[in-house]
Design a protein around this motif. Structure first.
Motif, PDB file in Angstrom:
ATOM      1  N   GLY A 148      -5.171   4.328  -2.254  1.00 28.07           N
ATOM      2  CA  GLY A 148      -6.497   4.469  -1.667  1.00 28.07           C
ATOM      3  C   GLY A 148      -7.260   5.621  -2.283  1.00 28.07           C
ATOM      4  N   LYS A 149      -8.410   5.948  -1.671  1.00 27.64           N
ATOM      5  CA  LYS A 149      -9.255   7.031  -2.167  1.00 27.64           C
ATOM      6  C   LYS A 149      -9.011   8.286  -1.339  1.00 27.64           C
ATOM      7  CE  LYS A 149     -12.758   4.119  -4.117  1.00 27.64           C
ATOM      8  NZ  LYS A 149     -14.138   4.002  -4.510  1.00 27.64           N
ATOM      9  N   GLU A 188       0.815  -1.215   0.000  1.00 28.75           N
ATOM     10  CA  GLU A 188       0.000   0.000   0.000  1.00 28.75           C
ATOM     11  C   GLU A 188       0.846   1.261   0.000  1.00 28.75           C
ATOM     12  OE1 GLU A 188      -3.016   0.392   2.881  1.00 28.75           O
ATOM     13  OE2 GLU A 188      -4.038  -1.444   2.296  1.00 28.75           O
ATOM     14  N   GLU A 199      -8.501   8.483  -6.854  1.00 28.69           N
ATOM     15  CA  GLU A 199      -8.036   7.221  -6.294  1.00 28.69           C
ATOM     16  C   GLU A 199      -6.618   6.962  -6.760  1.00 28.69           C
ATOM     17  OE1 GLU A 199      -9.384   2.536  -6.005  1.00 28.69           O
ATOM     18  OE2 GLU A 199     -10.507   3.913  -7.276  1.00 28.69           O
TER      19      GLU A 199
END
Length: 147
Positions: free
Chosen positions: A122-123, A86, A141
């Motif tokens: 992520g958003k 991530e 995003e």
């Protein structure tokens, strides 16, 4: 000290606003840099006349800004970046958002976009100021780039 702003000054006001600032800030920074002028009674009268003449032009500018805002709300922005899990290798800034908007067909200067620095997938949401009265939230995003 009362001043009339000649240009937009971040965290202070917009062009043609009458603001009150401390004497040193006005005398040593705003006036010498050309960001403001003293708000004398004659300068206020000139400003009022200019604002009155500019009012109908301003309505068209606001309508155009609202149309752009609606177009921005309809966009789905996806920015791909290299990532390990991530966490991004690097970061996503206003420049990356401007480039993604240009690919989508919208041209907006990066100084009007406030998003902060993003370092994870992520958003997220960025704030776009199209006009002093038209501010829109732009969702986007960040996805990991496929190897």
């Amino acid at each position: 000290m009362e001043l009339i702003l000649k240009k937009d000054v971040q965290n202070l006001g917009f062009k043609d606003d009458i603001v009150t600032v401390k004497n040193g800030y006005g005398r040593n920074y705003l006036i010498p840099q050309g960001f403001a002028q003293l708000a004398t009674s004659s300068a206020k009268k000139v400003l009022a006349e200019n604002l009155k003449q500019r009012a109908h032009k301003e309505a068209k500018i606001i309508a155009d800004a609202k149309a752009i805002a609606e177009a921005l709300k309809a966009l789905e922005i996806k920015i791909s970046a290299k990532a390990g899990g991530e966490k991004l290798f690097g970061s996503i800034t206003n420049i990356d958002i401007v480039e993604a908007l240009e690919k989508a067909g919208q041209t907006i200067e990066r100084k009007f976009i406030t998003s902060g620095v993003v370092k994870r997938t992520g958003k997220y949401s960025a704030t776009v100021r199209l006009h002093r009265d038209v501010i829109v939230e732009l969702p986007y995003e960040i996805v990991a780039e496929k190897a």
